[in-house]
Design a protein around this motif. Structure first.
Motif, PDB file in Angstrom:
ATOM      1  N   LYS A   5       0.852  -1.200   0.000  1.00  0.00           N
ATOM      2  CA  LYS A   5       0.000   0.000   0.000  1.00  0.00           C
ATOM      3  C   LYS A   5       0.883   1.243   0.000  1.00  0.00           C
ATOM      4  O   LYS A   5       1.818   1.360   0.801  1.00  0.00           O
ATOM      5  CB  LYS A   5      -0.918  -0.004   1.232  1.00  0.00           C
ATOM      6  CG  LYS A   5      -1.794   1.230   1.347  1.00  0.00           C
ATOM      7  CD  LYS A   5      -1.228   2.282   2.286  1.00  0.00           C
ATOM      8  CE  LYS A   5      -1.952   3.599   2.209  1.00  0.00           C
ATOM      9  NZ  LYS A   5      -1.439   4.588   3.182  1.00  0.00           N
ATOM     10  N   GLY A 202      -7.982   8.871   5.553  1.00  0.00           N
ATOM     11  CA  GLY A 202      -6.778   8.055   5.794  1.00  0.00           C
ATOM     12  C   GLY A 202      -7.054   6.569   5.632  1.00  0.00           C
ATOM     13  O   GLY A 202      -6.269   5.723   6.059  1.00  0.00           O
ATOM     14  N   ASP A 205      -5.048   2.682   4.282  1.00  0.00           N
ATOM     15  CA  ASP A 205      -4.375   1.663   5.108  1.00  0.00           C
ATOM     16  C   ASP A 205      -5.379   0.563   5.457  1.00  0.00           C
ATOM     17  O   ASP A 205      -5.064  -0.629   5.408  1.00  0.00           O
ATOM     18  CB  ASP A 205      -3.902   2.250   6.455  1.00  0.00           C
ATOM     19  CG  ASP A 205      -2.978   3.427   6.313  1.00  0.00           C
ATOM     20  OD1 ASP A 205      -2.150   3.411   5.395  1.00  0.00           O
ATOM     21  OD2 ASP A 205      -3.084   4.362   7.138  1.00  0.00           O
ATOM     22  N   LYS A 260      -1.194   9.023  13.440  1.00  0.00           N
ATOM     23  CA  LYS A 260      -1.814   9.131  12.125  1.00  0.00           C
ATOM     24  C   LYS A 260      -1.192   8.168  11.110  1.00  0.00           C
ATOM     25  O   LYS A 260      -1.774   7.911  10.053  1.00  0.00           O
ATOM     26  CB  LYS A 260      -1.630  10.586  11.650  1.00  0.00           C
ATOM     27  CG  LYS A 260      -2.326  10.887  10.348  1.00  0.00           C
ATOM     28  CD  LYS A 260      -1.917  12.240   9.800  1.00  0.00           C
ATOM     29  CE  LYS A 260      -2.467  12.387   8.403  1.00  0.00           C
ATOM     30  NZ  LYS A 260      -1.458  12.875   7.472  1.00  0.00           N
TER      31      LYS A 260
END
Ligand code: ADP
Ligand code: ASP
Ligand code: MG
Length: 446
Positions: A5, A202, A205, A260
């Motif tokens: 990723k 985000g 992930d 984060k």
């Protein structure tokens, strides 16, 4: 099969795309399934353009009224495409569609969660196509895949959708049949009704880990802009150092309490299928990164300090609380109804304090609580969390935290030793939080 990723920072420029393509080429024997984020900053611009559209004067006939951020989005991609000598025409249809959508937003004067997900999705759809084209130039048989075409079907909870229970099976089947290297869009999915959704900011992930768990990948590699999970956010504590390894539980707590570097839900699917997660730096691939493994292989020690901002503290007082069985259950039902998660709780016989993300709907929850308790709301709070298996074995950590912050006149408003025993969590004012992180990092990690 491995998952690779790449986050927005890893594909921020044309050179970065080429670098990522080379990294993938180096791992071709391991059968990579690639998951990619939008070019760095693009998701924010796509959402900003939606906000700007609300301010535009709607006009069906005028063609030139575009939100300023759309122009910026065009320029950023155009520069990348030119450098890579890819045909800009190929991407033209996305901009035409986006212009239409923004026009619709300006006409309707409404930028709903559904519209937010629709516009956000273009970032990943474009970057996956650019990366696939870079791989094709290296003579790799790669193709961009919109996540839904690989079976990533979600609920209709726009901006925070969940994968449907039969999707992992579909993902496994669809990806297993692909006779090319798939470059799958992170962050986005589609509902059964055919609406485009996203799984939370985000979220690439989390996409990578969901896909990795579905195909039972050998490893899930998260390539980013720092050399692994560090003892703190290096932007807050410049002395922060990368960690060699973490347990699943430590990584989960870190990400949940503000680190984060990983989306908070990333660890769960990997943990369930016992798939190691490796966090690596795409700018410095020679560095080892952080390997996240099942609990049995963990190393003891205090691992990191994290910060989560945008926290609201709610204090509830009710003199009747002691004699009223079910009081807490009533309180939590309200948060459940509004889908607000509670992070830290402290109770006494007449008082409950808890912390919430400053999420949509929290005001409504507070007004419902006011019907049976006195409610006090304190905004601009931050949660600081010390994480590590070492907390169990090391006495006196809380004492050191109180001393170091007390000496700096930083008031600790709430404290909780996590139920998991691997975190120590406390609440301070947001304005004190940066200083607190620096002091704690120095005390425990430098
Ligand atoms: P990506 O674009 O690859 O998804 P993100 O910006 O989402 O990257 O996450 C990487 C960033 O996370 C780092 O640049 C760093 O500033 C931040 N970060 C926060 N906490 C940590 C931590 N404990 N260790 C490493 N990075 C952290
Ligand atoms: N592009 C999305 C975001 O900025 C998802 C991601 O980067 O993981 O939130
Ligand atoms: Mg990220």
């Amino acid at each position: 099969m491995i998952i690779m990723k790449f986050g927005g920072t890893s594909v921020g420029t044309a050179e970065r795309f080429l670098n990522v393509a080379n990294l993938i080429q180096g791992k071709i024997a391991e059968k990579p399934v690639v998951v990619v984020s939008a070019v760095g900053g693009i998701t924010n611009l796509l959402l900003q353009a939606g906000e700007e559209s609300l301010q535009l004067e709607p006009s069906i006939s005028k063609q030139e009224e575009f939100p300023a951020s759309l122009k910026r989005i065009y320029e950023i991609h155009d520069e990348i495409l030119k450098f890579l000598q890819l045909d800009p025409e190929f991407f033209q249809k996305f901009y035409v569609e986006l212009s239409e959508i923004y026009k619709g937003i300006s006409l309707l004067k409404e930028f709903s969660p559904r519209a937010r997900d629709l516009v956000s999705s273009y970032g990943e759809r474009i970057s996956a196509r650019i990366l696939a084209a870079c791989l094709q130039k290296l003579k790799i048989n790669a193709q961009a895949v919109d996540a839904w075409d690989a079976g990533f079907i979600t609920t209709n909870d726009f901006t925070n959708a969940r994968l449907l229970p039969d999707s992992p099976h579909k993902l496994n089947e669809a990806i297993g049949k692909m006779n090319f290297l798939p470059v799958i869009t992170g962050f986005i999915g589609k509902s059964r009704e055919g609406h485009i959704t996203t799984i939370g900011r985000g979220g690439s992930d989390f996409s990578a880990s969901l896909i990795g768990a579905a195909v039972q990948a050998g490893i899930i590699e998260i390539w980013t802009d720092v050399s692994g999970i560090m003892t703190s956010d290096p932007r807050l504590a410049p002395q922060a150092k990368p960690l060699d390894s973490l347990s699943f539980q430590e990584a989960a707590e870190l990400s949940y309490f503000g680190a984060k570097i990983l989306h908070p839900k990333t660890i769960e699917p990997a943990m369930r299928k016992k798939i190691p997660v490796l966090v690596k730096n795409s700018f410095k691939p020679e560095e080892p990164g952080t390997l996240i493994l099942p609990e049995s292989e963990k190393e003891p020690g205090l691992k990191a300090v994290t910060l989560k901002r945008g926290i609201v503290r709610v204090n509830l007082y009710s003199s009747g609380m002691l004699e009223a069985p079910g009081f807490l259950s009533r309180v939590f039902k309200i948060f459940e109804k509004h889908e607000i998660s509670v992070d830290v709780i402290a109770t006494s016989e007449v008082n409950v304090s808890l912390t919430l993300d400053h999420a949509d709907g929290f005001e409504k929850a507070v007004s419902e609580l006011s019907e049976f308790a006195d409610v006090e709301v304190e905004r601009d709070r931050a949660i600081i969390c010390l994480v590590g298996e070492g907390l169990k074995q090391t006495p006196g950590i809380a004492g050191r935290v109180f001393k170091i912050l007390g000496d700096a006149c930083i008031n600790i408003e709430m404290i909780s030793q996590g139920a998991s025993q691997i975190n120590l969590t406390f609440v301070v004012r947001s304005s004190d939080s940066d200083k607190a992180i620096k002091l704690l990092h120095r005390e425990f990690f430098e």
